[in-house]
Design an enzyme around this catalytic site. Structure first.
Site, PDB file in Angstrom:
ATOM      1  N   LYS A 164       0.817  -1.222   0.000  1.00  0.00           N
ATOM      2  CA  LYS A 164       0.000   0.000   0.000  1.00  0.00           C
ATOM      3  C   LYS A 164       0.844   1.263   0.000  1.00  0.00           C
ATOM      4  O   LYS A 164       0.470   2.270  -0.592  1.00  0.00           O
ATOM      5  CB  LYS A 164      -0.938   0.013   1.215  1.00  0.00           C
ATOM      6  CG  LYS A 164      -2.125  -0.913   1.057  1.00  0.00           C
ATOM      7  CD  LYS A 164      -3.258  -0.450   1.951  1.00  0.00           C
ATOM      8  CE  LYS A 164      -4.493  -1.311   1.774  1.00  0.00           C
ATOM      9  NZ  LYS A 164      -5.567  -0.920   2.684  1.00  0.00           N
ATOM     10  N   LYS A 185      -4.339  -9.109  -7.162  1.00  0.00           N
ATOM     11  CA  LYS A 185      -5.526  -9.324  -6.336  1.00  0.00           C
ATOM     12  C   LYS A 185      -6.659  -8.389  -6.767  1.00  0.00           C
ATOM     13  O   LYS A 185      -6.411  -7.242  -7.087  1.00  0.00           O
ATOM     14  CB  LYS A 185      -5.146  -9.042  -4.871  1.00  0.00           C
ATOM     15  CG  LYS A 185      -6.144  -9.545  -3.862  1.00  0.00           C
ATOM     16  CD  LYS A 185      -5.691  -9.233  -2.454  1.00  0.00           C
ATOM     17  CE  LYS A 185      -5.792  -7.750  -2.155  1.00  0.00           C
ATOM     18  NZ  LYS A 185      -5.596  -7.410  -0.741  1.00  0.00           N
ATOM     19  N   LYS A 222     -10.479  -3.067  -4.154  1.00  0.00           N
ATOM     20  CA  LYS A 222     -11.362  -1.894  -4.169  1.00  0.00           C
ATOM     21  C   LYS A 222     -10.664  -0.704  -4.800  1.00  0.00           C
ATOM     22  O   LYS A 222     -11.306   0.181  -5.337  1.00  0.00           O
ATOM     23  CB  LYS A 222     -11.685  -1.475  -2.726  1.00  0.00           C
ATOM     24  CG  LYS A 222     -12.663  -2.351  -2.019  1.00  0.00           C
ATOM     25  CD  LYS A 222     -12.722  -1.912  -0.558  1.00  0.00           C
ATOM     26  CE  LYS A 222     -13.640  -2.800   0.232  1.00  0.00           C
ATOM     27  NZ  LYS A 222     -13.363  -2.736   1.663  1.00  0.00           N
TER      28      LYS A 222
HETATM   29  P1  AMP Z   1     -10.957  -5.071   2.748  1.00  0.00           P
HETATM   30  O1  AMP Z   1     -11.652  -4.734   1.496  1.00  0.00           O
HETATM   31  O2  AMP Z   1      -9.474  -4.977   2.611  1.00  0.00           O
HETATM   32  O3  AMP Z   1     -11.496  -4.392   3.949  1.00  0.00           O
HETATM   33  O4  AMP Z   1     -11.268  -6.621   2.972  1.00  0.00           O
HETATM   34  C1  AMP Z   1     -12.413  -7.121   3.618  1.00  0.00           C
HETATM   35  C2  AMP Z   1     -12.368  -8.638   3.626  1.00  0.00           C
HETATM   36  O5  AMP Z   1     -12.432  -9.142   2.284  1.00  0.00           O
HETATM   37  C3  AMP Z   1     -11.088  -9.223   4.243  1.00  0.00           C
HETATM   38  O6  AMP Z   1     -11.406 -10.389   4.980  1.00  0.00           O
HETATM   39  C4  AMP Z   1     -10.255  -9.565   3.044  1.00  0.00           C
HETATM   40  O7  AMP Z   1      -9.347 -10.619   3.303  1.00  0.00           O
HETATM   41  C5  AMP Z   1     -11.312  -9.979   2.042  1.00  0.00           C
HETATM   42  N1  AMP Z   1     -10.841  -9.744   0.657  1.00  0.00           N
HETATM   43  C6  AMP Z   1     -10.506  -8.538   0.121  1.00  0.00           C
HETATM   44  N2  AMP Z   1     -10.119  -8.693  -1.155  1.00  0.00           N
HETATM   45  C7  AMP Z   1     -10.205 -10.026  -1.435  1.00  0.00           C
HETATM   46  C8  AMP Z   1      -9.941 -10.817  -2.600  1.00  0.00           C
HETATM   47  N3  AMP Z   1      -9.523 -10.274  -3.724  1.00  0.00           N
HETATM   48  N4  AMP Z   1     -10.156 -12.154  -2.511  1.00  0.00           N
HETATM   49  C9  AMP Z   1     -10.606 -12.728  -1.358  1.00  0.00           C
HETATM   50  N5  AMP Z   1     -10.870 -12.042  -0.247  1.00  0.00           N
HETATM   51  C10 AMP Z   1     -10.672 -10.701  -0.265  1.00  0.00           C
END
Ligand code: AMP
Ligand code: TRP
Length: 345
Positions: A112, A195, A198
């Site tokens: 990041k 990956k 968002k």
């Molecule tokens: P975040 O968007 O970083 O707050 O992630 C929220 C949840 O979604 C966390 O448990 C992450 O590990 C999961 N997550 C985010 N991106 C992915 C992805 N590309 N594949 C699988 N899980 C994800």
């Protein structure tokens, strides 16, 4: 009940099928066996700059996604992190327990912060200590997350162990990550080695939870593939469950789309390989679109309905914050006593 669950999602952009398949859907299923606490982590979101009005809207959107996916606000607790003071207070104590060496190893910070490390916020650097505080403020035992959060949970275990050791108390539990399903790491639709995220500037890299049928179909049609037909069961690794590493590396887009299909259809990857081995991508993509629309369509519609009713959503968060505070407050006071803060009230 098998224990207490805590997990969080950042309100920092639109939610996508990676969030849904990697975490939210698992969080829904776990409600049957665990006491569950699900948090919209707005303190984590501001480790990178957020527009105040958008932050509020996205906080409601993540809450709507939890509700529309099937998290029951009567049995589970849903709240936003900033409204329960214990998170920030325990995070400070954990900043003083965690070692710089541990933080320096965190790959998410490196990704990041990128090349402009000197310009990253100090909050982004100590992000994992706040995450450990989120979980430990409730003495949670299990944490459902996607694969990318594994290292942060190891950090949480290290902080809890060191705290217990330093203060001579068997106080915090050692958490278990719960990473399961056929899509624990969903990759970008434009590049199977990145990956799904968002923050990717291209909307075509991901399927958002609020995308309608036409947009889902369009994004899947445009998803990157390779010229070969889909691999079959011969591509399975020796365990018979996962894809052999050679195929996964050589054909990341095929692997990603097959994993998304298997996860949405709640089938093992081996079955998806059996059904689609030798099939052309164009035919497979039609079937993938069908399951994606069938599963995500109703959730997206319900999210839109909830987002149009902010009064209801805010009420859920208010009730959740009160219930969360009732659990975290007494735990924080015990921590303060162990640390040696003089209590004067
Ligand atoms: P975040 O968007 O970083 O707050 O992630 C929220 C949840 O979604 C966390 O448990 C992450 O590990 C999961 N997550 C985010 N991106 C992915 C992805 N590309 N594949 C699988 N899980 C994800
Ligand atoms: N760091 C997590 C992510 O980016 C979000 C998060 C914050 C979290 N606190 C948590 C996840 C506590 C699980 C438990 O995905």
């Amino acid at each position: 009940m098998k224990g207490r669950i805590f997990s969080g999602v950042q309100p920092s952009g639109s939610l996508h099928i990676g969030n849904y398949l990697g975490m939210i859907r698992n969080a829904v299923a776990l409600q049957a066996d665990y006491e569950c606490i699900y948090c919209v982590v707005d303190l984590h979101a501001i480790t990178v700059r957020q527009e105040p009005e958008e932050l509020r809207a996205q906080t409601r959107e993540v809450t709507a996604a939890f509700l529309a996916s099937g998290i029951d606000p009567k049995t589970s607790i849903i709240f936003n992190q900033s409204q329960v003071a214990a998170h920030a207070e325990l995070a400070w104590i954990f900043n003083c327990v965690a070692r710089l060496g541990w933080l320096n190893r965190m790959t998410q910070f490196k990704e990041k912060a990128g090349k402009h490390r000197e310009n990253a916020s100090a909050g982004l650097y100590v992000y994992p200590a706040l995450m450990a505080a989120d979980i430990m403020a409730y003495k949670a035992t299990h944490v459902p997350v996607g694969e990318d959060q594994k290292q942060h949970l190891e950090f949480t275990r290290d902080v809890a162990l060191k705290f217990n050791h330093d203060f001579g108390a068997d106080f915090f539990p050692i958490v278990e990550p719960l990473i399961f399903g056929a899509a624990t790491r969903v990759m970008s639709l434009r590049d199977g080695t990145k990956k799904m995220s968002k923050s990717d500037p291209s909307g075509y890299s991901r399927i958002d939870m609020t995308d309608g049928p036409d947009l889902i179909a369009q994004k899947i049609r445009k998803a990157k593939t390779d010229p070969e037909p889909l691999p079959g069961p011969e591509a399975l690794a020796a365990d018979g469950l996962s894809l052999s590493s050679e195929v996964a590396v050589a054909r990341p887009e095929a692997f990603n789309l097959l994993s998304i299909y298997a996860s949405l259809a709640r089938k093992p990857l081996s079955e998806a390989l059996r059904v689609f081995g030798g099939v052309q991508f164009s035919d497979f993509k039609r079937q993938l679109t069908e399951v994606a629309v069938e599963h995500l369509g109703p959730i997206g519609t319900e999210m839109q309905r909830l987002m149009a009713d902010p009064g209801y959503v805010d009420g859920v968060l208010r009730d959740g914050a009160e219930r969360a505070d009732a659990i975290a407050g007494p735990i924080l006071r015990e921590v303060q006593d162990l640390v040696g803060f003089l209590r004067v009230k």
